[in-house]
Design a protein around this motif. Structure first.
Motif, PDB file in Angstrom:
ATOM      1  N   LEU A 186     -15.555  81.252  -5.516  1.00  0.00           N
ATOM      2  CA  LEU A 186     -16.501  82.040  -4.744  1.00  0.00           C
ATOM      3  C   LEU A 186     -16.165  81.886  -3.267  1.00  0.00           C
ATOM      4  N   GLN A 187     -16.205  82.977  -2.519  1.00  0.00           N
ATOM      5  CA  GLN A 187     -15.980  82.911  -1.081  1.00  0.00           C
ATOM      6  C   GLN A 187     -17.318  82.687  -0.396  1.00  0.00           C
ATOM      7  N   PHE A 188     -17.313  81.873   0.663  1.00  0.00           N
ATOM      8  CA  PHE A 188     -18.552  81.616   1.376  1.00  0.00           C
ATOM      9  C   PHE A 188     -18.279  81.338   2.843  1.00  0.00           C
ATOM     10  N   SER A 189     -19.316  81.407   3.620  1.00  0.00           N
ATOM     11  CA  SER A 189     -19.268  81.025   5.023  1.00  0.00           C
ATOM     12  C   SER A 189     -20.402  80.038   5.259  1.00  0.00           C
ATOM     13  N   GLN A 190     -20.117  79.008   6.042  1.00  0.00           N
ATOM     14  CA  GLN A 190     -21.135  78.020   6.354  1.00  0.00           C
ATOM     15  C   GLN A 190     -20.991  77.640   7.818  1.00  0.00           C
ATOM     16  N   VAL A 191     -22.112  77.603   8.512  1.00  0.00           N
ATOM     17  CA  VAL A 191     -22.129  77.284   9.935  1.00  0.00           C
ATOM     18  C   VAL A 191     -22.978  76.037  10.149  1.00  0.00           C
ATOM     19  N   PHE A 192     -22.421  75.055  10.835  1.00  0.00           N
ATOM     20  CA  PHE A 192     -23.142  73.832  11.173  1.00  0.00           C
ATOM     21  C   PHE A 192     -23.294  73.749  12.683  1.00  0.00           C
ATOM     22  N   GLN A 193     -24.473  73.399  13.150  1.00  0.00           N
ATOM     23  CA  GLN A 193     -24.654  73.038  14.553  1.00  0.00           C
ATOM     24  C   GLN A 193     -24.842  71.538  14.592  1.00  0.00           C
ATOM     25  N   LEU A 194     -23.870  70.834  15.164  1.00  0.00           N
ATOM     26  CA  LEU A 194     -23.900  69.381  15.226  1.00  0.00           C
ATOM     27  C   LEU A 194     -24.471  68.934  16.564  1.00  0.00           C
ATOM     28  N   ILE A 195     -25.307  67.897  16.524  1.00  0.00           N
ATOM     29  CA  ILE A 195     -25.941  67.338  17.710  1.00  0.00           C
ATOM     30  C   ILE A 195     -25.520  65.873  17.843  1.00  0.00           C
ATOM     31  N   PRO A 196     -25.056  65.466  19.036  1.00  0.00           N
ATOM     32  CA  PRO A 196     -24.697  64.051  19.218  1.00  0.00           C
ATOM     33  C   PRO A 196     -25.892  63.137  18.961  1.00  0.00           C
ATOM     34  N   ASP A 197     -25.628  62.002  18.313  1.00  0.00           N
ATOM     35  CA  ASP A 197     -26.666  61.027  17.990  1.00  0.00           C
ATOM     36  C   ASP A 197     -26.031  59.644  18.068  1.00  0.00           C
ATOM     37  N   GLY A 198     -26.123  59.022  19.233  1.00  0.00           N
ATOM     38  CA  GLY A 198     -25.442  57.746  19.420  1.00  0.00           C
ATOM     39  C   GLY A 198     -23.944  57.979  19.392  1.00  0.00           C
ATOM     40  N   GLY A 199     -23.241  57.284  18.522  1.00  0.00           N
ATOM     41  CA  GLY A 199     -21.793  57.445  18.404  1.00  0.00           C
ATOM     42  C   GLY A 199     -21.366  58.425  17.340  1.00  0.00           C
ATOM     43  N   SER A 200     -22.318  59.132  16.742  1.00  0.00           N
ATOM     44  CA  SER A 200     -21.969  60.099  15.704  1.00  0.00           C
ATOM     45  C   SER A 200     -22.724  61.407  15.942  1.00  0.00           C
ATOM     46  N   TYR A 201     -22.865  62.205  14.898  1.00  0.00           N
ATOM     47  CA  TYR A 201     -23.519  63.505  14.991  1.00  0.00           C
ATOM     48  C   TYR A 201     -24.430  63.708  13.797  1.00  0.00           C
ATOM     49  N   TYR A 202     -25.432  64.572  13.957  1.00  0.00           N
ATOM     50  CA  TYR A 202     -26.229  65.005  12.815  1.00  0.00           C
ATOM     51  C   TYR A 202     -26.278  66.525  12.818  1.00  0.00           C
ATOM     52  N   VAL A 203     -26.669  67.101  11.681  1.00  0.00           N
ATOM     53  CA  VAL A 203     -26.737  68.548  11.522  1.00  0.00           C
ATOM     54  C   VAL A 203     -28.127  69.016  11.931  1.00  0.00           C
ATOM     55  N   LEU A 204     -28.203  69.804  12.995  1.00  0.00           N
ATOM     56  CA  LEU A 204     -29.474  70.404  13.383  1.00  0.00           C
ATOM     57  C   LEU A 204     -29.687  71.694  12.605  1.00  0.00           C
ATOM     58  N   ASN A 205     -28.657  72.527  12.529  1.00  0.00           N
ATOM     59  CA  ASN A 205     -28.749  73.795  11.800  1.00  0.00           C
ATOM     60  C   ASN A 205     -27.572  73.941  10.855  1.00  0.00           C
ATOM     61  N   ASP A 206     -27.855  74.447   9.655  1.00  0.00           N
ATOM     62  CA  ASP A 206     -26.859  74.640   8.600  1.00  0.00           C
ATOM     63  C   ASP A 206     -27.178  75.970   7.939  1.00  0.00           C
ATOM     64  N   ILE A 207     -26.254  76.930   8.017  1.00  0.00           N
ATOM     65  CA  ILE A 207     -26.468  78.252   7.416  1.00  0.00           C
ATOM     66  C   ILE A 207     -25.377  78.482   6.383  1.00  0.00           C
ATOM     67  N   PHE A 208     -25.779  78.737   5.138  1.00  0.00           N
ATOM     68  CA  PHE A 208     -24.839  78.966   4.032  1.00  0.00           C
ATOM     69  C   PHE A 208     -25.037  80.375   3.504  1.00  0.00           C
ATOM     70  N   ARG A 209     -23.916  81.080   3.277  1.00  0.00           N
ATOM     71  CA  ARG A 209     -23.997  82.431   2.732  1.00  0.00           C
ATOM     72  C   ARG A 209     -22.773  82.700   1.867  1.00  0.00           C
ATOM     73  N   LEU A 210     -23.005  83.140   0.619  1.00  0.00           N
ATOM     74  CA  LEU A 210     -21.914  83.591  -0.232  1.00  0.00           C
ATOM     75  C   LEU A 210     -21.422  84.929   0.281  1.00  0.00           C
ATOM     76  N   ILE A 211     -20.111  85.173   0.129  1.00  0.00           N
ATOM     77  CA  ILE A 211     -19.505  86.437   0.536  1.00  0.00           C
ATOM     78  C   ILE A 211     -19.188  87.210  -0.736  1.00  0.00           C
ATOM     79  N   TYR A 212     -19.864  88.312  -0.926  1.00  0.00           N
ATOM     80  CA  TYR A 212     -19.678  89.122  -2.133  1.00  0.00           C
ATOM     81  C   TYR A 212     -18.704  90.256  -1.866  1.00  0.00           C
ATOM     82  N   GLY A 213     -17.910  90.603  -2.886  1.00  0.00           N
ATOM     83  CA  GLY A 213     -17.062  91.787  -2.777  1.00  0.00           C
ATOM     84  C   GLY A 213     -15.696  91.579  -2.301  1.00  0.00           C
TER      85      GLY A 213
END
Length: 116
Positions: free
Chosen positions: A89-116
């Motif tokens: 299956l083809q898909f697109s996923q977008v993550f918005q990463l936010i710094p958190d100390g010495g690492s990052y966390y996901v503030l926004n995560d958008i997942f969508r399958l690509i049909y056709g």
């Protein structure tokens, strides 16, 4: 970590490895302010997001990432093999990463399958 490309590559490798092997371990990447949009359905907070991810209707999955574009928001386009299917299956996923100390966390995560 240095530069957005290196951060994005390390994050994507870690995220999809965890997703493919044990989705419950993704909880540490989200916070209560985090938001997941999965095929237009919203889920907010680490608990709700991980509950959605762990109750998806398949057990075995393998992500094959073909591109990573690193910017303040990082879209990834890839293919997804579900339960030994011969047709990825083809898909697109977008993550918005936010710094958190010495690492990052996901503030926004958008997942969508690509049909056709």
């Amino acid at each position: 970590m240095s530069g957005p490309d290196a951060i994005a590559k390390q994050f994507v490798d870690f995220y999809y490895n965890q997703f493919d092997n044990d989705r419950s371990q993704l909880a540490s990447l989200y916070r209560e302010s985090s938001m997941l949009s999965w095929e237009s359905s919203p889920f907010q907070g680490s608990t709700a997001i991980v509950e959605k991810l762990t109750t998806l209707p398949f057990q075995k999955v393998l992500h094959k990432v073909s591109t990573i574009d690193a910017q303040p928001s990082s879209p990834t386009v890839a293919s997804l093999l579900v339960d030994d299917s011969e047709h990825p299956l083809q898909f697109s996923q977008v993550f918005q990463l936010i710094p958190d100390g010495g690492s990052y966390y996901v503030l926004n995560d958008i997942f969508r399958l690509i049909y056709g």
